[in-house]
Design a protein around this motif. Structure first.
Motif, PDB file in Angstrom:
ATOM      1  N   LEU A 170       0.821  -1.208   0.000  1.00  0.00           N
ATOM      2  CA  LEU A 170       0.000   0.000   0.000  1.00  0.00           C
ATOM      3  C   LEU A 170       0.860   1.265   0.000  1.00  0.00           C
ATOM      4  O   LEU A 170       0.508   2.265  -0.635  1.00  0.00           O
ATOM      5  CB  LEU A 170      -0.931  -0.020   1.221  1.00  0.00           C
ATOM      6  CG  LEU A 170      -1.938   1.125   1.343  1.00  0.00           C
ATOM      7  CD1 LEU A 170      -2.866   1.170   0.141  1.00  0.00           C
ATOM      8  CD2 LEU A 170      -2.750   0.976   2.629  1.00  0.00           C
ATOM      9  N   PHE A 171       1.996   1.214   0.688  1.00  0.00           N
ATOM     10  CA  PHE A 171       2.833   2.415   0.829  1.00  0.00           C
ATOM     11  C   PHE A 171       4.171   2.267   0.092  1.00  0.00           C
ATOM     12  O   PHE A 171       5.136   2.955   0.405  1.00  0.00           O
ATOM     13  CB  PHE A 171       3.085   2.693   2.313  1.00  0.00           C
ATOM     14  CG  PHE A 171       1.825   2.733   3.141  1.00  0.00           C
ATOM     15  CD1 PHE A 171       0.906   3.751   2.977  1.00  0.00           C
ATOM     16  CD2 PHE A 171       1.548   1.726   4.061  1.00  0.00           C
ATOM     17  CE1 PHE A 171      -0.259   3.787   3.729  1.00  0.00           C
ATOM     18  CE2 PHE A 171       0.383   1.750   4.818  1.00  0.00           C
ATOM     19  CZ  PHE A 171      -0.529   2.782   4.653  1.00  0.00           C
ATOM     20  N   ARG A 172       4.199   1.374  -0.895  1.00  0.00           N
ATOM     21  CA  ARG A 172       5.452   1.090  -1.591  1.00  0.00           C
ATOM     22  C   ARG A 172       6.026   2.343  -2.267  1.00  0.00           C
ATOM     23  O   ARG A 172       7.246   2.517  -2.326  1.00  0.00           O
ATOM     24  CB  ARG A 172       5.213  -0.006  -2.641  1.00  0.00           C
ATOM     25  CG  ARG A 172       6.492  -0.438  -3.365  1.00  0.00           C
ATOM     26  CD  ARG A 172       6.209  -1.486  -4.417  1.00  0.00           C
ATOM     27  NE  ARG A 172       5.727  -2.728  -3.830  1.00  0.00           N
ATOM     28  CZ  ARG A 172       4.538  -3.272  -4.088  1.00  0.00           C
ATOM     29  NH1 ARG A 172       3.696  -2.655  -4.906  1.00  0.00           N
ATOM     30  NH2 ARG A 172       4.176  -4.406  -3.526  1.00  0.00           N
ATOM     31  N   GLU A 173       5.169   3.216  -2.786  1.00  0.00           N
ATOM     32  CA  GLU A 173       5.640   4.398  -3.505  1.00  0.00           C
ATOM     33  C   GLU A 173       5.370   5.701  -2.742  1.00  0.00           C
ATOM     34  O   GLU A 173       5.332   6.774  -3.322  1.00  0.00           O
ATOM     35  CB  GLU A 173       4.988   4.453  -4.887  1.00  0.00           C
ATOM     36  CG  GLU A 173       5.330   3.248  -5.758  1.00  0.00           C
ATOM     37  CD  GLU A 173       4.758   3.362  -7.161  1.00  0.00           C
ATOM     38  OE1 GLU A 173       4.763   4.482  -7.710  1.00  0.00           O
ATOM     39  OE2 GLU A 173       4.302   2.332  -7.701  1.00  0.00           O
ATOM     40  N   SER A 174       5.185   5.591  -1.435  1.00  0.00           N
ATOM     41  CA  SER A 174       4.964   6.787  -0.603  1.00  0.00           C
ATOM     42  C   SER A 174       5.673   6.615   0.739  1.00  0.00           C
ATOM     43  O   SER A 174       5.057   6.716   1.796  1.00  0.00           O
ATOM     44  CB  SER A 174       3.469   7.024  -0.404  1.00  0.00           C
ATOM     45  OG  SER A 174       2.835   5.844   0.074  1.00  0.00           O
ATOM     46  N   LYS A 175       6.958   6.371   0.685  1.00  0.00           N
ATOM     47  CA  LYS A 175       7.729   6.022   1.882  1.00  0.00           C
ATOM     48  C   LYS A 175       8.133   7.214   2.735  1.00  0.00           C
ATOM     49  O   LYS A 175       8.765   7.038   3.773  1.00  0.00           O
ATOM     50  CB  LYS A 175       8.976   5.233   1.474  1.00  0.00           C
ATOM     51  CG  LYS A 175       8.656   3.893   0.835  1.00  0.00           C
ATOM     52  CD  LYS A 175       9.916   3.135   0.460  1.00  0.00           C
ATOM     53  CE  LYS A 175       9.583   1.793  -0.180  1.00  0.00           C
ATOM     54  NZ  LYS A 175      10.801   1.047  -0.571  1.00  0.00           N
ATOM     55  N   SER A 176       7.771   8.431   2.295  1.00  0.00           N
ATOM     56  CA  SER A 176       8.144   9.620   3.071  1.00  0.00           C
ATOM     57  C   SER A 176       7.039  10.076   4.015  1.00  0.00           C
ATOM     58  O   SER A 176       7.156  11.136   4.639  1.00  0.00           O
ATOM     59  CB  SER A 176       8.510  10.772   2.129  1.00  0.00           C
ATOM     60  OG  SER A 176       9.653  10.464   1.369  1.00  0.00           O
ATOM     61  N   ILE A 177       5.993   9.306   4.125  1.00  0.00           N
ATOM     62  CA  ILE A 177       4.854   9.715   4.950  1.00  0.00           C
ATOM     63  C   ILE A 177       5.289   9.924   6.397  1.00  0.00           C
ATOM     64  O   ILE A 177       5.926   9.065   7.004  1.00  0.00           O
ATOM     65  CB  ILE A 177       3.729   8.665   4.884  1.00  0.00           C
ATOM     66  CG1 ILE A 177       3.124   8.629   3.492  1.00  0.00           C
ATOM     67  CG2 ILE A 177       2.649   8.969   5.912  1.00  0.00           C
ATOM     68  CD1 ILE A 177       2.068   7.547   3.308  1.00  0.00           C
ATOM     69  N   ARG A 178       4.913  11.070   6.934  1.00  0.00           N
ATOM     70  CA  ARG A 178       5.191  11.399   8.339  1.00  0.00           C
ATOM     71  C   ARG A 178       3.929  11.273   9.190  1.00  0.00           C
ATOM     72  O   ARG A 178       3.998  10.896  10.356  1.00  0.00           O
ATOM     73  CB  ARG A 178       5.758  12.816   8.433  1.00  0.00           C
ATOM     74  CG  ARG A 178       6.159  13.251   9.833  1.00  0.00           C
ATOM     75  CD  ARG A 178       6.704  14.680   9.826  1.00  0.00           C
ATOM     76  NE  ARG A 178       5.714  15.598   9.253  1.00  0.00           N
ATOM     77  CZ  ARG A 178       4.717  16.143   9.933  1.00  0.00           C
ATOM     78  NH1 ARG A 178       4.554  15.856  11.206  1.00  0.00           N
ATOM     79  NH2 ARG A 178       3.871  16.968   9.342  1.00  0.00           N
ATOM     80  N   SER A 179       2.764  11.594   8.589  1.00  0.00           N
ATOM     81  CA  SER A 179       1.497  11.518   9.318  1.00  0.00           C
ATOM     82  C   SER A 179       0.496  10.718   8.496  1.00  0.00           C
ATOM     83  O   SER A 179       0.185  11.077   7.357  1.00  0.00           O
ATOM     84  CB  SER A 179       0.953  12.929   9.581  1.00  0.00           C
ATOM     85  OG  SER A 179      -0.323  12.873  10.183  1.00  0.00           O
ATOM     86  N   LEU A 180      -0.030   9.622   9.080  1.00  0.00           N
ATOM     87  CA  LEU A 180      -0.950   8.728   8.379  1.00  0.00           C
ATOM     88  C   LEU A 180      -2.222   8.555   9.203  1.00  0.00           C
ATOM     89  O   LEU A 180      -2.173   8.164  10.375  1.00  0.00           O
ATOM     90  CB  LEU A 180      -0.299   7.367   8.143  1.00  0.00           C
ATOM     91  CG  LEU A 180      -1.184   6.268   7.543  1.00  0.00           C
ATOM     92  CD1 LEU A 180      -1.708   6.678   6.173  1.00  0.00           C
ATOM     93  CD2 LEU A 180      -0.411   4.952   7.450  1.00  0.00           C
TER      94      LEU A 180
END
Length: 658
Positions: A170-180
C-alpha cells in the motif's frame, strides 16, 4: 576639486547600490507579490470555472456539485480543495499543468467509480506533500493505485473508506509519509513489515477499526499512536533494548482486560486507557499474574522469569494516564506507584467503594509497607461510590494539588482542638483526614452526602478552591473553614438548601469567587465585606433585597454577579442602582424578577421606568389609607346620628307616657 570628486564617487556608489537591489528584486523566483487565493466554495457549481486567474496559488472549490474535472491550467497553484463534491471522473490530464501543487483535498467524493482515470491523473502529482482521500469508498486495491508516484508525500488521510487490511504494498511508492490517518475503516489485520519502510512516520491514527490485538508492537519511529475504538483485548511489546520514540498512546474505548505491556525503553508521556474492561479481576495481584502469563504465551517462553509488567512500567516517564470508566473494584496501588513521573491520574467512574491499604512488606508479610506517589499532582476519583479513603493512601499523596471526590460518600474529619492540631478524628472511622494533604490546593467534595462539616475540616492544607455543592442539608460548623480562611479564593456551597441562620462565614481576605446559589438564603454575611470578591452567585434563593453596603465594601474588585431566581422587591432596589453605578455585569438580569403591589415584573421591564412602578405602589398605598380614613369618618358620623336619633325617640316616648 577633491570635494567635488568625493560627491561624484558617493553618487556613483548610491546608483550602483540601487541598481543591484533592482536586479535582485527582478530575478526569477524572488518575487515578493502576495500569494493569491480564490474561493468558490458553496456556489452550486457543476464544473470548475473557466476564467480562473493563472497566477492563483490557492483555489477552493469545496462543497459544490462538480462531477467531472478536466484540465486545470494553473501553473502556480500550490493548494487545491475539491472536497465534498460528487467527483466520479478526473480526466487523465486534469492535473498535468499543476507542477507546483503540494496540497490536495479530494475527500467526500466518489473516486472509486472511475478509478483508472483518477489514478492516472494523480500520477502526475509526484510533488504532493499532503493528500486527503477520505470518504471515497476506497478498497485496498483502489487506495494502492491512487498512491502511486507519491515519493514526497508527507501527510496522508484516508478516513471513512473500506480498507480491510494494511500491507507493505500500500505504501510502496509513498515512503516519506510522516502523518498517516486511516481512522474509521474496516481494518482487522496489519501485515508484518507494513510500516517498517516508513522511516519518517511519526503520527499514526488507526482509530475506529476492527483490530482485536497488538501482539508485537515494533514501531520504533512513531511518536503518536491512536488505536482507540477498536476491539483490542491486549497490547504486547516484545522485550528488547531498542529505543521507542512513542510519546502518546491512545488505547481508549476497547476491550482491554489487562494493562498493556509497553516498550522497555520509551518516551511515553500520555497513556489513554479509559472505557475498557480493566480491573475486572478480583485483585491487582491476579491481574498482574495474568498479564505476565499472557506475555509468556505470546513470546513462547516456558519458564516464568520475572514480572514483565512492573519491570517495564517502572521505566516509563509517564506524566498522564486516564483509567476512567473501567471496572476497578480495588485501587492498583503497587502498579501505579511505579510511575515516578506521573502527575495526572484520572480514575473516575470505576467501582472502588473503598481505598484500602493492602501493601505488604516483602520481608515480612505481616507488616504494611508505605509507598508514595512522588510526583502525583492531580487525582480524579469522581463517581466511584467511595465511602472510605485510608489514611496511608492520603499520606502517599505527597505532592497532590487537585483532588476530585465528587459524587461519592466521603465524610471529612475535623481537628478536635488547636491543642490537638495533629490528632484527627479516629483514622479507623470512615472519615477522610484532609489535613494530611499539606500541598492540596483544589478540593471537590460536591454530591458526597456530607452531613456535617466539623471544625477545622481542612486545616493543614493549602486550599485555594473548595466545592461543597449539592450536599443536601449539610450542617456547616462556624469554624469549619478555620485554617484555610486566609488562602481560599473560590468557595462553592450551592444546592444545600441552607438558610441564612446556618451560614456563618468568617473574614476571608483572599476570597474572589463565591457561589451560594440554590439555597434558602435571604441575607448575605456581613463578614464578606473584607473579601476582594470579583464574582458572586446568589441565584435561586429567597432574597427580597441585597445588602448594598456589602457591594460598596467590595466595589474595588466586584465585576460579575448572578441574581436570577429570587423574589426581589422592586421598590427596595437601592442595591441594583449601586451595582449599575459600579459597572458590575449582571449576565442573567433578563431572567431576574421583582414584585410590586400591583404585579410581578422582569428586571429589564422594571428598569425602563422604576419611578413609575414604585410611584403607582405608593399612590395605591396612599389611596388605600385615604379610603380607610373616609370610611372611619362615615361610620363615626352615622353612629352619632343614630345615637342622637335614638335619644330623641326615647324622649318622645317618655313624654307620651306622661
Amino acid at each position: 576639486y577633491s570635494r567635488a570628486d568625493a560627491m561624484v564617487r558617493n553618487m556613483f556608489s548610491n546608483l550602483l547600490l540601487l541598481w543591484s537591489i533592482t536586479q535582485g528584486l527582478c530575478r526569477p523566483g524572488r518575487t515578493h507579490h502576495a500569494p493569491k487565493k480564490q474561493s468558490w466554495s458553496n456556489q452550486n457549481l457543476s464544473s470548475a470555472p473557466l476564467d480562473l486567474d493563472v497566477k492563483l496559488r490557492r483555489l477552493d472549490l469545496s462543497n459544490n456539485f462538480i462531477t467531472q474535472l478536466h484540465v486545470l491550467a494553473l501553473p502556480y497553484l500550490e493548494q487545491l480543495d475539491l472536497s465534498s463534491n460528487q467527483l466520479d471522473l478526473i480526466s487523465e490530464g486534469a492535473f498535468g499543468n499543476l507542477a507546483r501543487l503540494e496540497h490536495l483535498n479530494l475527500s467526500r467524493n466518489r473516486l472509486s467509480v472511475s478509478l483508472g482515470n483518477s489514478s492516472k491523473a494523480l500520477g502526475f502529482l509526484g510533488g504532493l506533500r499532503s493528500l486527503d482521500l477520505s470518504v471515497n469508498g476506497l478498497s485496498n486495491g483502489a487506495a494502492e493505485l491512487l498512491l502511486r508516484n507519491k515519493s514526497c508525500l508527507d501527510q496522508l488521510k484516508m478516513t471513512g473508506n473500506v480498507l480491510i487490511k494494511l500491507s507493505p504494498s500500500l505504501f510502496r511508492e509513498s515512503k516519506s509519509i510522516r502523518s498517516l490517518n486511516v481512522e474509521d475503516n474496516l481494518i482487522s489485520e496489519i501485515a508484518p513489515q507494513t510500516f517498517e519502510p516508513l522511516s519518517r512516520l511519526e503520527s499514526l491514527n488507526l482509530a475506529r477499526n476492527n483490530l482485536a490485538f497488538i501482539c508485537d508492537f515494533t514501531l520504533y519511529q512513531v511518536k503518536y499512536l491512536n488505536l482507540s475504538r477498536n476491539s483490542l483485548e491486549f497490547f504486547v511489546t516484545h522485550e528488547d533494548a531498542a529505543l521507542y520514540n512513542l510519546e502518546v498512546l491512545d488505547l481508549s474505548h476497547n476491550k482491554l482486560l489487562y494493562f498493556p505491556i509497553l516498550p522497555k525503553i520509551n518516551q511515553l508521556k500520555y497513556l489513554h486507557l479509559q472505557n475498557n474492561l480493566l480491573g475486572a479481576q478480583d485483585s491487582e495481584a491476579v491481574m498482574v499474574n495474568e498479564v505476565n502469563s499472557l506475555y509468556q504465551d505470546n513470546v513462547n517462553e516456558k519458564m516464568h522469569r520475572k514480572n514483565y509488567l512492573h519491570a517495564n512500567w517502572r521505566l516509563m516517564p509517564l506524566v498522564y494516564i486516564d483509567l476512567s470508566f473501567n471496572q476497578f473494584s480495588s485501587f492498583p496501588l503497587e502498579t501505579l506507584s511505579l510511575l515516578y513521573s506521573l502527575e495526572t491520574l484520572n480514575f473516575s467512574n470505576n467501582c472502588l467503594r473503598n481505598i484500602n491499604w493492602d501493601v505488604r512488606n516483602h520481608s515480612d508479610q505481616r507488616q504494611v509497607r508505605q509507598i508514595i506517589f512522588p510526583a502525583l499532582k492531580h487525582l480524579d476519583l469522581q463517581s466511584n461510590g467511595l465511602t472510605h479513603v485510608s489514611p496511608p493512601f492520603l499520606k502517599a499523596l505527597t505532592k497532590i494539588e487537585t483532588l476530585n471526590l465528587q459524587d461519592n460518600s466521603v465524610q471529612p474529619c475535623g481537628i478536635l482542638s488547636r491543642s490537638l492540631s495533629r490528632k484527627h478524628i479516629d483514622f479507623r472511622s470512615s472519615c477522610a483526614a484532609f489535613g494530611q494533604l499539606k500541598t492540596l490546593k483544589h478540593l471537590n467534595l460536591g454530591e458526597n452526602y456530607v452531613k456535617m462539616l466539623p471544625p477545622n475540616s481542612f486545616q493543614g492544607t493549602s486550599l485555594i478552591s473548595l466545592n461543597l455543592a449539592k450536599n443536601l442539608h449539610m450542617v456547616m460548623h462556624e469554624r469549619a473553614l478555620e485554617g484555610v480562611e486566609r488562602t481560599l479564593q473560590s468557595l462553592i456551597i450551592s444546592g444545600i438548601h441552607m438558610n441564612s441562620s446556618c451560614l456563618s462565614l468568617s473574614c476571608m481576605p483572599a476570597l474572589t469567587e463565591l457561589n451560594v446559589s440554590n439555597n434558602k438564603l435571604n441575607r448575605t454575611p456581613n463578614s464578606l465585606g473584607c473579601s476582594p470578591l470579583r464574582v458572586i452567585d446568589v441565584r435561586n434563593n429567597t432574597f427580597m433585597t441585597l445588602n448594598y453596603s456589602l457591594f460598596q465594601a467590595v466595589s474595588t474588585n466586584l465585576t460579575t454577579m448572578f441574581i436570577s431566581g429570587n423574589n426581589f422587591n422592586c421598590c427596595d432596589s437601592r442595591w441594583l442602582t449601586i451595582l449599575n453605578e459600579m459597572g458590575v455585569r449582571l449576565p442573567d438580569i433578563s431572567r431576574a424578577e421583582c414584585f410590586t403591589r400591583v404585579r410581578n415584573l422582569t428586571m429589564p421591564e422594571y428598569l425602563k421606568n422604576p419611578s413609575f412602578y414604585c410611584s403607582v405602589q405608593r399612590e395605591g398605598q396612599g389611596a388605600h389609607f385615604g379610603q380607610m380614613v373616609i370610611t372611619m369618618l362615615f361610620v363615626t358620623v352615622l353612629s352619632s346620628l343614630l345615637i342622637v336619633f335614638s335619644r330623641k325617640l326615647c324622649g318622645t316616648q317618655r313624654s307620651s307616657m306622661v
